[in-house]
Design a protein around this motif. Structure first.
Motif, mmCIF file in Angstrom:
data_model
loop_
_atom_site.group_PDB
_atom_site.id
_atom_site.type_symbol
_atom_site.label_atom_id
_atom_site.label_comp_id
_atom_site.label_asym_id
_atom_site.label_seq_id
_atom_site.Cartn_x
_atom_site.Cartn_y
_atom_site.Cartn_z
ATOM 1 N N VAL A 5 26.822 -42.890 12.197
ATOM 2 C CA VAL A 5 26.319 -41.528 12.397
ATOM 3 C C VAL A 5 27.454 -40.623 12.853
ATOM 4 O O VAL A 5 27.623 -39.509 12.342
ATOM 5 C CB VAL A 5 25.145 -41.506 13.408
ATOM 6 N N GLN A 6 28.235 -41.091 13.787
ATOM 7 C CA GLN A 6 29.348 -40.290 14.299
ATOM 8 C C GLN A 6 30.371 -40.010 13.201
ATOM 9 O O GLN A 6 30.881 -38.889 13.095
ATOM 10 C CB GLN A 6 30.014 -41.002 15.482
ATOM 11 N N GLN A 7 30.669 -41.018 12.385
ATOM 12 C CA GLN A 7 31.620 -40.838 11.281
ATOM 13 C C GLN A 7 31.100 -39.792 10.293
ATOM 14 O O GLN A 7 31.835 -38.893 9.878
ATOM 15 C CB GLN A 7 31.854 -42.177 10.563
ATOM 16 N N SER B 75 27.149 -32.102 14.341
ATOM 17 C CA SER B 75 27.033 -32.976 15.504
ATOM 18 C C SER B 75 26.217 -34.214 15.120
ATOM 19 O O SER B 75 25.439 -34.195 14.159
ATOM 20 C CB SER B 75 26.332 -32.243 16.654
ATOM 21 N N SER B 76 26.410 -35.282 15.891
ATOM 22 C CA SER B 76 25.585 -36.480 15.686
ATOM 23 C C SER B 76 24.112 -36.126 15.867
ATOM 24 O O SER B 76 23.247 -36.633 15.143
ATOM 25 C CB SER B 76 25.981 -37.577 16.686
ATOM 26 N N HIS B 77 23.848 -35.268 16.828
ATOM 27 C CA HIS B 77 22.476 -34.810 17.081
ATOM 28 C C HIS B 77 21.880 -34.177 15.829
ATOM 29 O O HIS B 77 20.750 -34.478 15.442
ATOM 30 C CB HIS B 77 22.489 -33.800 18.241
ATOM 31 N N ILE C 251 22.790 -34.622 12.667
ATOM 32 C CA ILE C 251 22.626 -35.654 11.640
ATOM 33 C C ILE C 251 21.338 -36.447 11.884
ATOM 34 O O ILE C 251 20.552 -36.679 10.961
ATOM 35 C CB ILE C 251 23.844 -36.615 11.609
ATOM 36 N N MET C 252 21.109 -36.847 13.116
ATOM 37 C CA MET C 252 19.914 -37.642 13.435
ATOM 38 C C MET C 252 18.635 -36.832 13.259
ATOM 39 O O MET C 252 17.645 -37.332 12.712
ATOM 40 C CB MET C 252 20.020 -38.206 14.853
ATOM 41 N N ARG C 253 18.646 -35.572 13.699
ATOM 42 C CA ARG C 253 17.456 -34.726 13.510
ATOM 43 C C ARG C 253 17.160 -34.538 12.027
ATOM 44 O O ARG C 253 16.011 -34.607 11.590
ATOM 45 C CB ARG C 253 17.643 -33.368 14.182
ATOM 46 N N GLU C 254 18.211 -34.285 11.247
ATOM 47 C CA GLU C 254 18.048 -34.083 9.805
ATOM 48 C C GLU C 254 17.510 -35.353 9.147
ATOM 49 O O GLU C 254 16.615 -35.294 8.304
ATOM 50 C CB GLU C 254 19.390 -33.679 9.186
#
Length: 92
Positions: free
Chosen positions: A17-19, A27-29, A31-34
């Motif tokens: 996720v960070q990559q 942001s990682s946040h 990406i995760m929400r999406e």
């Protein structure tokens, strides 16, 4: 209104996720929400289709009305031609 929720990720997934976040300049946040939003939307559509399928099956069980696969294929094969057939009628 958004409210905080905790989420535990294993190190490998967290790193992925960070990559991705770095590559996408997000942001990682984000990406995760999406990812969660897309998953929920896809699964809601899948569930709606499942419910429609169950309702159609129930209706068929009661009425017996149907169109055969051959009738549908014959109809579809005429799409876009000068001899396009009308939608096949349901029958028992």
């Amino acid at each position: 209104m958004a409210s905080p929720t905790s989420l535990k990720l294993d190190d490998e997934l967290k790193g992925r996720v960070q990559q991705l976040a770095e590559v996408r300049r997000r942001s990682s946040h984000w990406i995760m929400r999406e990812a969660i939003a897309q998953y929920v939307e896809r699964e809601e559509k899948r569930e709606a289709l499942r419910q429609q399928t169950l309702n159609a099956w129930d209706e068929f069980q009661v009425s017996g009305l149907h169109v055969t696969g051959d009738e549908v294929e014959n109809w579809l094969s005429t799409w876009g031609t000068d001899d396009e057939l009308p939608t096949p009628e349901c029958h028992k």
